[in-house]
Enzyme design. Structure first.
Site, PDB file in Angstrom:
ATOM      1  N   ASP A   1      46.056  57.607   0.064  1.00  0.00           N
ATOM      2  CA  ASP A   1      45.192  58.141  -1.001  1.00  0.00           C
ATOM      3  C   ASP A   1      45.734  59.362  -1.748  1.00  0.00           C
ATOM      4  O   ASP A   1      46.188  60.321  -1.109  1.00  0.00           O
ATOM      5  CB  ASP A   1      43.859  58.627  -0.415  1.00  0.00           C
TER       6      ASP A   1
ATOM      7  N   GLU B   1      34.347  54.731   1.268  1.00  0.00           N
ATOM      8  CA  GLU B   1      35.239  55.882   1.429  1.00  0.00           C
ATOM      9  C   GLU B   1      35.560  56.466   0.051  1.00  0.00           C
ATOM     10  O   GLU B   1      35.326  55.829  -0.972  1.00  0.00           O
ATOM     11  CB  GLU B   1      36.587  55.457   2.038  1.00  0.00           C
TER      12      GLU B   1
END
Ligand code: FRU
Length: 495
Positions: free
Chosen positions: A42, A217
């Site tokens: 990420d 998420e």
């Protein structure tokens, strides 16, 4: 040669050895960011500060697979060319540094600034160990070069095993910071507020709605302009779940998010196989938020055949929304600065009617291409790239179903059992004035397709043979016409 000269010569040589091999490997993206070596996932802490765009990211400093999560760091003045910096935040005492965000504190509300006028950068990240996830602070007083942990950590602890990915920003109307943070198993995003970043007050929960197939998420809450009405804005809430990302559009009043799209309609910022955990630079010099996602898929992320790195960042995208019927649709355009990477254009002067196949006079595996497709009403037609022998990657439009699709099933895939499950992807798309407008970026092992000026996007990985560089138009026997065809070989950002 005297000793000093010898030493200098050796140092120069060592440096060129250490730099040289990177970014020339097979499959290595040339205009997408990837780390010199080792694993990334990420994007974290995207912030524009003192003339620099900071890109932090989930990173294993030690190996080319997920583990020892830390924050890698790179900076750029234009979001095109990146400079990799030393790791910013490292795993400590077996507590990993999971995803999060960065804000600046110009009024020194945290008290982290030491001298008058000193502006701290504050990272809000999830501390992860096998039992607990909590939200924590770290801060930097030297523009992100070095970081210290806040002694009062954690700043938010619900005693939960899964509670992560704080996305924090300054909310001017209520003059406080807001945090959107994921409750993954509940499939909810919680909102908290704070005047100091150190104490947080619960405001509201959002969810579960639309895609609840996997854990939620990496939320991103960002205010974006409406196309054609730049002074009017809407709030976009992005959420990732397992192997895809979805978004909601509506209002945020400083406490609660109100979704104005049909509550359970799944809207995706990207319909490809490889786009995840996208977050945005919320404040940019041009006032238009810009988002970056991770080009990979948890289904097979650890197995992709790239070495010594794994994972890359998608092209930065300018965000806006527009209304289509009763829905707010996210519009994403790659940043304009990327045009600087275009080499001399090759243009087809005439339109190309295609019944079955038309081989294009240019080739490559690092290019941008733009064209209009005028599909005959019942055709399946489009483009093949990475063509070689019977191998190719397809970007097609099924006019009967009104679907744009991508298909990598005719490219090598033996490295993973999971990878083929994501080979074909499609999404609904209508023609505009009988045309589909396509912008296609192919960067060695990443394909990004932007349709109808950013209304629909696909990002996908592909691992072709090195010699598979052909490009073709195709149709299924009905005549489709390809118009305004432009092709640009792309320059590398690493040279
Ligand atoms: C999403 C994610 C986050 C987490 C990070 C760990 O890809 O699972 O929820 O913070 O990766 O690397």
């Amino acid at each position: 040669m005297n000793r000093v000269l010898l030493l200098i010569a050796l140092l120069i040589q060592a440096r060129s050895y250490s730099q040289q091999p990177y970014y020339q490997e097979r499959f290595r993206p040339q205009f997408h960011y990837s780390s010199q070596k080792n694993w990334i996932n990420d994007p974290n802490g995207l912030i524009y500060h003192n003339g620099e765009y900071h890109l932090f990211y989930q990173h294993n400093p030690f190996a080319n697979f997920w583990g020892h999560m830390s924050w890698g760091h790179a900076v750029s003045s234009d979001l095109v060319y990146w400079k990799q910096l030393p790791v910013a935040l490292r795993e400590e005492n077996e507590v990993m540094v999971f995803s999060g965000s960065v804000v600046t504190d110009p009024k020194n509300k945290t008290g982290f600034g030491q001298k008058k006028g000193e502006v701290s950068m504050v990272a809000i990240y999830t501390g992860h160990d096998s039992l607990l996830q909590t939200q924590n602070l770290a801060y930097s007083l030297d523009n992100g070069k070095s970081w210290g942990r806040y002694s009062g950590n954690p700043v938010l602890d619900l005693q939960m095993k899964d509670f992560r990915d704080p996305n924090v920003f300054w909310h001017e109307p209520t003059k406080r910071w807001i945090m959107a943070v994921a409750m993954p198993n509940e499939k909810m995003i919680s909102f908290y507020s704070s005047f100091s970043l150190k104490q947080w007050t619960f405001e509201s929960d959002f969810g579960p709605y639309a895609d609840t197939s996997g854990v939620w998420e990496c939320p991103d809450l960002v205010e974006v302009p409406i196309v054609g009405e730049p002074n009017k804005k809407k709030w976009v809430l992005m959420v990732s779940q397992n192997a895809t990302t979805q978004y909601f559009v509506g209002e945020f009043d400083g406490s609660k998010f109100y979704n104005e799209n049909p509550q359970n309609k799944i809207m995706r910022p990207d319909y490809g196989a490889d786009y995840y955990a996208a977050v945005s630079y919320k404040t940019t010099p041009d006032k238009q938020p810009t988002s970056i996602g991770w080009v990979n898929n948890w289904g097979y992320a650890n197995e992709v055949p790239t070495n010594p790195w794994k994972g890359a960042m998608a092209l930065p995208r300018k965000l806006s929304v527009k209304k289509a019927g009763n829905e707010w649709v996210l519009v994403q355009e790659p940043i304009k600065a990327l045009r600087r990477l275009r080499s001399t254009a090759q243009v087809l002067k005439n339109s190309v009617p295609v019944k079955y196949k038309h081989v294009l006079p240019f080739k490559g595996n690092c290019f941008e291409m733009e064209f209009d497709l005028r599909p005959s009403t019942t055709s399946v037609s489009g483009m093949k790239i990475a063509v070689g022998g019977n191998r190719y990657f397809t970007i097609g439009y099924d006019a009967t179903l009104e679907q744009l699709y991508i298909d990598r099933s005719n490219t090598p895939s033996g490295f993973s059992k999971q990878y083929p499950f994501y080979h074909t992807k499609n999404a609904y798309l209508k023609t505009v004035n009988d045309l589909i407008h396509l912008r296609v970026f192919f960067d060695k092992s990443i394909v990004e397709v932007y349709a109808n000026n950013g209304e629909l996007v696909f990002t996908t990985q592909v691992f072709p043979e090195e010699k598979d560089t052909g490009i073709e138009f195709f149709s299924d026997g009905n005549i489709s016409v390809f118009e305004n065809v432009w092709f640009w070989p792309m320059k590398s950002i690493w040279k």
